[in-house]
Design a protein around this motif. Structure first.
Motif, mmCIF file in Angstrom:
data_model
loop_
_atom_site.group_PDB
_atom_site.id
_atom_site.type_symbol
_atom_site.label_atom_id
_atom_site.label_comp_id
_atom_site.label_asym_id
_atom_site.label_seq_id
_atom_site.Cartn_x
_atom_site.Cartn_y
_atom_site.Cartn_z
ATOM 1 N N VAL A 125 69.469 23.024 24.046
ATOM 2 C CA VAL A 125 68.102 23.501 24.272
ATOM 3 C C VAL A 125 67.124 22.726 23.403
ATOM 4 O O VAL A 125 66.055 22.311 23.877
ATOM 5 C CB VAL A 125 68.002 25.025 24.007
ATOM 6 N N ASN A 126 67.470 22.499 22.158
ATOM 7 C CA ASN A 126 66.594 21.728 21.267
ATOM 8 C C ASN A 126 66.409 20.303 21.775
ATOM 9 O O ASN A 126 65.306 19.755 21.702
ATOM 10 C CB ASN A 126 67.139 21.712 19.841
ATOM 11 N N LEU A 127 67.463 19.702 22.300
ATOM 12 C CA LEU A 127 67.367 18.358 22.859
ATOM 13 C C LEU A 127 66.437 18.339 24.062
ATOM 14 O O LEU A 127 65.584 17.453 24.192
ATOM 15 C CB LEU A 127 68.755 17.844 23.258
ATOM 16 N N MET A 128 66.581 19.322 24.945
ATOM 17 C CA MET A 128 65.713 19.395 26.126
ATOM 18 C C MET A 128 64.254 19.587 25.715
ATOM 19 O O MET A 128 63.361 18.963 26.291
ATOM 20 C CB MET A 128 66.162 20.528 27.054
ATOM 21 N N VAL A 129 63.996 20.416 24.728
ATOM 22 C CA VAL A 129 62.626 20.626 24.241
ATOM 23 C C VAL A 129 62.077 19.326 23.680
ATOM 24 O O VAL A 129 60.933 18.947 23.969
ATOM 25 C CB VAL A 129 62.582 21.761 23.196
ATOM 26 N N ASP A 130 62.877 18.614 22.897
ATOM 27 C CA ASP A 130 62.431 17.328 22.340
ATOM 28 C C ASP A 130 62.090 16.328 23.435
ATOM 29 O O ASP A 130 61.089 15.614 23.347
ATOM 30 C CB ASP A 130 63.503 16.733 21.421
ATOM 31 N N ILE A 131 62.907 16.273 24.477
ATOM 32 C CA ILE A 131 62.660 15.343 25.587
ATOM 33 C C ILE A 131 61.368 15.705 26.303
ATOM 34 O O ILE A 131 60.531 14.841 26.579
ATOM 35 C CB ILE A 131 63.862 15.331 26.560
ATOM 36 N N ILE A 132 61.179 16.985 26.594
ATOM 37 C CA ILE A 132 59.972 17.422 27.310
ATOM 38 C C ILE A 132 58.725 17.163 26.473
ATOM 39 O O ILE A 132 57.717 16.651 26.982
ATOM 40 C CB ILE A 132 60.089 18.910 27.697
ATOM 41 N N VAL A 133 58.777 17.461 25.196
ATOM 42 C CA VAL A 133 57.620 17.229 24.322
ATOM 43 C C VAL A 133 57.331 15.737 24.228
ATOM 44 O O VAL A 133 56.171 15.314 24.319
ATOM 45 C CB VAL A 133 57.855 17.843 22.923
ATOM 46 N N SER A 134 58.350 14.921 24.077
ATOM 47 C CA SER A 134 58.148 13.471 23.981
ATOM 48 C C SER A 134 57.524 12.911 25.256
ATOM 49 O O SER A 134 56.602 12.096 25.203
ATOM 50 C CB SER A 134 59.470 12.753 23.714
ATOM 51 N N MET A 135 58.025 13.361 26.417
ATOM 52 C CA MET A 135 57.482 12.879 27.685
ATOM 53 C C MET A 135 56.029 13.318 27.859
ATOM 54 O O MET A 135 55.186 12.548 28.331
ATOM 55 C CB MET A 135 58.341 13.386 28.848
ATOM 56 N N THR A 136 55.733 14.555 27.481
ATOM 57 C CA THR A 136 54.369 15.067 27.608
ATOM 58 C C THR A 136 53.422 14.298 26.692
ATOM 59 O O THR A 136 52.324 13.897 27.110
ATOM 60 C CB THR A 136 54.330 16.571 27.271
ATOM 61 N N LEU A 137 53.838 14.081 25.452
ATOM 62 C CA LEU A 137 52.994 13.338 24.516
ATOM 63 C C LEU A 137 52.783 11.905 24.985
ATOM 64 O O LEU A 137 51.677 11.362 24.874
ATOM 65 C CB LEU A 137 53.602 13.363 23.113
ATOM 66 N N LYS A 138 53.825 11.286 25.520
ATOM 67 C CA LYS A 138 53.706 9.918 26.033
ATOM 68 C C LYS A 138 52.712 9.879 27.188
ATOM 69 O O LYS A 138 51.854 8.998 27.252
ATOM 70 C CB LYS A 138 55.063 9.399 26.488
ATOM 71 N N GLN A 139 52.813 10.840 28.093
ATOM 72 C CA GLN A 139 51.907 10.888 29.236
ATOM 73 C C GLN A 139 50.461 11.101 28.767
ATOM 74 O O GLN A 139 49.539 10.435 29.252
ATOM 75 C CB GLN A 139 52.321 12.012 30.181
ATOM 76 N N LEU A 140 50.254 12.003 27.826
ATOM 77 C CA LEU A 140 48.899 12.235 27.320
ATOM 78 C C LEU A 140 48.365 11.022 26.598
ATOM 79 O O LEU A 140 47.169 10.689 26.711
ATOM 80 C CB LEU A 140 48.904 13.445 26.386
ATOM 81 N N TYR A 141 49.211 10.323 25.868
ATOM 82 C CA TYR A 141 48.792 9.102 25.168
ATOM 83 C C TYR A 141 48.387 8.039 26.159
ATOM 84 O O TYR A 141 47.365 7.366 25.977
ATOM 85 C CB TYR A 141 49.921 8.606 24.279
ATOM 86 N N GLU A 142 49.165 7.863 27.221
ATOM 87 C CA GLU A 142 48.856 6.844 28.224
ATOM 88 C C GLU A 142 47.575 7.187 28.994
ATOM 89 O O GLU A 142 46.797 6.317 29.337
ATOM 90 C CB GLU A 142 50.031 6.669 29.194
ATOM 91 N N GLU A 143 47.343 8.461 29.266
ATOM 92 C CA GLU A 143 46.136 8.865 29.977
ATOM 93 C C GLU A 143 44.910 8.758 29.088
ATOM 94 O O GLU A 143 43.799 8.572 29.582
ATOM 95 C CB GLU A 143 46.271 10.310 30.477
ATOM 96 N N GLY A 144 45.104 8.839 27.795
ATOM 97 C CA GLY A 144 43.983 8.771 26.852
ATOM 98 C C GLY A 144 43.416 7.379 26.673
ATOM 99 O O GLY A 144 42.304 7.194 26.206
ATOM 100 N N ASP A 145 44.150 6.350 27.050
ATOM 101 C CA ASP A 145 43.691 4.966 26.872
ATOM 102 C C ASP A 145 42.612 4.593 27.834
ATOM 103 O O ASP A 145 42.365 4.811 28.868
ATOM 104 C CB ASP A 145 44.844 3.984 27.008
#
Length: 66
Positions: free
Chosen positions: A46-66
C-alpha cells in the motif's frame, strides 16, 4: 558481565525462544507470525502504491506548470 541481560532475538516482536515453551502452541505461534508477515507485506505494498500515485501526480502537475 554479571549485570547484563541477554536480549532475545525476535521477528516482528515475536520471541524465537517461545516455540520451545509449549509444543502444543507452536502451530498457533507460527500462524500468528505468518499473519503478521502478511500484514507487513500488505502495508509495504500500500505504501508503494501511494508513493507511485503521489509521484505521478506531482510529475503531472510539474509538467503542466511549465
Amino acid at each position: 558481565m554479571k549485570g547484563q541481560k541477554q536480549k532475545k532475538v525476535t521477528i516482528f516482536g515475536k520471541s524465537l525462544y517461545g516455540f520451545s515453551e509449549n509444543p502444543q502452541l507452536t502451530p498457533g505461534k507460527i500462524h500468528d507470525i505468518n499473519t503478521e508477515i502478511e500484514q507487513h507485506k500488505e502495508r509495504d505494498f500500500v505504501n508503494l502504491m501511494v508513493d507511485i500515485i503521489v509521484s505521478m501526480t506531482l510529475k503531472q502537475l510539474y509538467e503542466e506548470g511549465d
